[in-house]
Design a protein around this motif. Sequence first.
Motif, PDB file in Angstrom:
ATOM      1  N   GLY A   1       0.685  -1.500   0.343  1.00 54.79           N
ATOM      2  CA  GLY A   1       0.125  -0.068   0.160  1.00 54.79           C
ATOM      3  C   GLY A   1       0.623   1.219   0.243  1.00 54.79           C
ATOM      4  N   ASP A   2       0.093   2.701  -0.409  1.00 54.69           N
ATOM      5  CA  ASP A   2       1.154   3.728  -0.241  1.00 54.69           C
ATOM      6  C   ASP A   2       1.525   3.935   1.323  1.00 54.69           C
ATOM      7  N   GLY A   3       2.609   4.490   1.198  1.00 54.33           N
ATOM      8  CA  GLY A   3       3.116   5.064   2.577  1.00 54.33           C
ATOM      9  C   GLY A   3       3.702   3.584   3.067  1.00 54.33           C
ATOM     10  N   THR A   4       3.977   2.824   2.899  1.00 54.54           N
ATOM     11  CA  THR A   4       3.991   1.466   3.850  1.00 54.54           C
ATOM     12  C   THR A   4       5.567   1.641   3.266  1.00 54.54           C
ATOM     13  N   SER A   5       6.799   1.420   4.735  1.00 53.10           N
ATOM     14  CA  SER A   5       8.036   0.783   4.670  1.00 53.10           C
ATOM     15  C   SER A   5       7.999  -0.474   4.804  1.00 53.10           C
ATOM     16  N   VAL A   6       8.848  -1.569   4.182  1.00 54.11           N
ATOM     17  CA  VAL A   6       9.134  -2.594   4.850  1.00 54.11           C
ATOM     18  C   VAL A   6      10.652  -2.424   4.589  1.00 54.11           C
ATOM     19  N   GLY A   7      10.658  -3.607   6.112  1.00 53.33           N
ATOM     20  CA  GLY A   7      12.728  -3.264   6.368  1.00 53.33           C
ATOM     21  C   GLY A   7      13.267  -4.900   5.572  1.00 53.33           C
ATOM     22  N   ALA A   8      14.022  -4.538   5.588  1.00 50.16           N
ATOM     23  CA  ALA A   8      15.487  -5.358   4.634  1.00 50.16           C
ATOM     24  C   ALA A   8      15.913  -6.540   4.853  1.00 50.16           C
ATOM     25  N   GLY A   9      15.140  -7.278   3.927  1.00 51.03           N
ATOM     26  CA  GLY A   9      15.285  -8.421   3.954  1.00 51.03           C
ATOM     27  C   GLY A   9      14.011  -9.188   4.226  1.00 51.03           C
ATOM     28  N   SER A  10      12.702  -8.843   4.234  1.00 52.10           N
ATOM     29  CA  SER A  10      11.954  -8.935   5.043  1.00 52.10           C
ATOM     30  C   SER A  10      11.282  -9.682   3.384  1.00 52.10           C
ATOM     31  N   VAL A  11      10.287 -10.634   3.502  1.00 57.49           N
ATOM     32  CA  VAL A  11       9.673 -12.466   3.136  1.00 57.49           C
ATOM     33  C   VAL A  11       8.005 -11.975   3.102  1.00 57.49           C
ATOM     34  N   VAL A  12       7.787 -10.639   1.724  1.00 62.70           N
ATOM     35  CA  VAL A  12       6.636 -10.060   1.904  1.00 62.70           C
ATOM     36  C   VAL A  12       5.856 -11.468   1.470  1.00 62.70           C
TER      37      VAL A  12
ATOM     38  N   CYS B   1       1.673   1.491   6.911  1.00 63.92           N
ATOM     39  CA  CYS B   1       2.454   0.690   7.726  1.00 63.92           C
ATOM     40  C   CYS B   1       3.639   0.551   7.600  1.00 63.92           C
ATOM     41  N   ILE B   2       5.040  -0.228   8.495  1.00 65.74           N
ATOM     42  CA  ILE B   2       5.727  -0.486   8.858  1.00 65.74           C
ATOM     43  C   ILE B   2       5.768  -1.943   9.353  1.00 65.74           C
ATOM     44  N   ALA B   3       6.560  -2.698   8.496  1.00 60.74           N
ATOM     45  CA  ALA B   3       6.348  -4.787   8.314  1.00 60.74           C
ATOM     46  C   ALA B   3       7.978  -4.484   8.067  1.00 60.74           C
TER      47      ALA B   3
ATOM     48  N   LEU C   1       4.483  -4.218  11.766  1.00 54.74           N
ATOM     49  CA  LEU C   1       4.908  -4.088  13.153  1.00 54.74           C
ATOM     50  C   LEU C   1       4.327  -2.742  13.749  1.00 54.74           C
ATOM     51  N   ARG C   2       3.733  -1.787  13.425  1.00 50.32           N
ATOM     52  CA  ARG C   2       3.053  -0.330  13.363  1.00 50.32           C
ATOM     53  C   ARG C   2       2.383   0.449  12.494  1.00 50.32           C
ATOM     54  N   THR C   3       1.273   0.549  12.720  1.00 54.41           N
ATOM     55  CA  THR C   3       0.551   1.301  11.727  1.00 54.41           C
ATOM     56  C   THR C   3       0.461   2.173  11.763  1.00 54.41           C
ATOM     57  N   LEU C   4       0.979   3.436  10.890  1.00 53.47           N
ATOM     58  CA  LEU C   4       0.715   4.780  10.290  1.00 53.47           C
ATOM     59  C   LEU C   4       0.395   5.487  10.558  1.00 53.47           C
ATOM     60  N   CYS C   5       0.110   7.041  11.762  1.00 52.92           N
ATOM     61  CA  CYS C   5      -1.444   8.273  10.932  1.00 52.92           C
ATOM     62  C   CYS C   5      -0.203   8.885  10.479  1.00 52.92           C
ATOM     63  N   CYS C   6      -1.378  10.487  10.751  1.00 53.45           N
ATOM     64  CA  CYS C   6      -0.409  12.064  10.293  1.00 53.45           C
ATOM     65  C   CYS C   6       0.304  12.116  11.376  1.00 53.45           C
ATOM     66  N   HIS C   7       0.019  11.535  12.649  1.00 54.86           N
ATOM     67  CA  HIS C   7       1.234  12.295  13.538  1.00 54.86           C
ATOM     68  C   HIS C   7       2.430  11.919  13.555  1.00 54.86           C
ATOM     69  N   ASP C   8       2.890  10.458  12.857  1.00 57.64           N
ATOM     70  CA  ASP C   8       4.299  10.116  13.393  1.00 57.64           C
ATOM     71  C   ASP C   8       4.577  10.451  12.083  1.00 57.64           C
ATOM     72  N   ARG C   9       4.655  11.596  11.396  1.00 53.88           N
ATOM     73  CA  ARG C   9       5.704  12.210  10.269  1.00 53.88           C
ATOM     74  C   ARG C   9       6.256  13.429  11.463  1.00 53.88           C
ATOM     75  N   PRO C  10       7.262  13.510  11.258  1.00 51.27           N
ATOM     76  CA  PRO C  10       7.734  15.299  11.682  1.00 51.27           C
ATOM     77  C   PRO C  10       7.745  16.428  10.899  1.00 51.27           C
ATOM     78  N   PRO C  11       7.247  17.095  11.505  1.00 51.73           N
ATOM     79  CA  PRO C  11       6.159  18.238  11.078  1.00 51.73           C
ATOM     80  C   PRO C  11       7.525  18.817   9.657  1.00 51.73           C
ATOM     81  N   ALA C  12       8.322  18.408   9.246  1.00 52.44           N
ATOM     82  CA  ALA C  12       8.497  19.151   8.210  1.00 52.44           C
ATOM     83  C   ALA C  12       8.437  18.439   6.531  1.00 52.44           C
ATOM     84  N   HIS C  13       8.114  17.389   6.968  1.00 56.77           N
ATOM     85  CA  HIS C  13       7.684  16.124   5.854  1.00 56.77           C
ATOM     86  C   HIS C  13       6.669  15.898   5.135  1.00 56.77           C
ATOM     87  N   ARG C  14       5.671  17.147   6.276  1.00 58.37           N
ATOM     88  CA  ARG C  14       4.618  17.201   5.437  1.00 58.37           C
ATOM     89  C   ARG C  14       3.852  18.275   4.714  1.00 58.37           C
ATOM     90  N   HIS C  15       5.185  19.122   3.786  1.00 58.62           N
ATOM     91  CA  HIS C  15       4.698  20.328   2.817  1.00 58.62           C
ATOM     92  C   HIS C  15       5.790  19.294   1.906  1.00 58.62           C
TER      93      HIS C  15
END
Length: 80
Positions: free
Chosen positions: A31-42, A50-52, A60-74
Motif C-alpha cells: 500500500g501507499d506510504g508503507t515501509s518494508v524492512g530489509a531482508g523481509s519476505v512479503v 504501515c511499517i512491516a 509492526l506499526r500502523t502510521l497516522c498523520c502525527h507519526d511524521r515529523p512536521p518538516a515532511h508534511r509539506h
Amino acid sequence: MTGKLTAQPVTVGQRCCIGGGEILLPGVTIGDGTSVGAGSVVTKSLPPRCIAAGNPCRILRTLCCHDRPPAHRHLRPRNF
C-alpha cells in the motif's frame, strides 16, 4: 516439476520505502506510504501507511498523520 506455474504482478504503491534484499511473492500489493524492512519476505499484501518487517513479513506499526515529523508534511513528491 509438476503443477502449473503462473505469473502474477506485484503492485507497489506511491511513496513506499522498500529495503534491500527483499523477497516479494507473486500477487502481493504494498500500500501507499508503507515501509518494508530489509531482508523481509512479503507473503501477503500490506495495507497503506504501515511499517512491516520479518520472515514472514509482519506489520509492526500502523502510521497516522502525527507519526511524521512536521518538516515532511509539506514536501512534494519527486519526479524521477
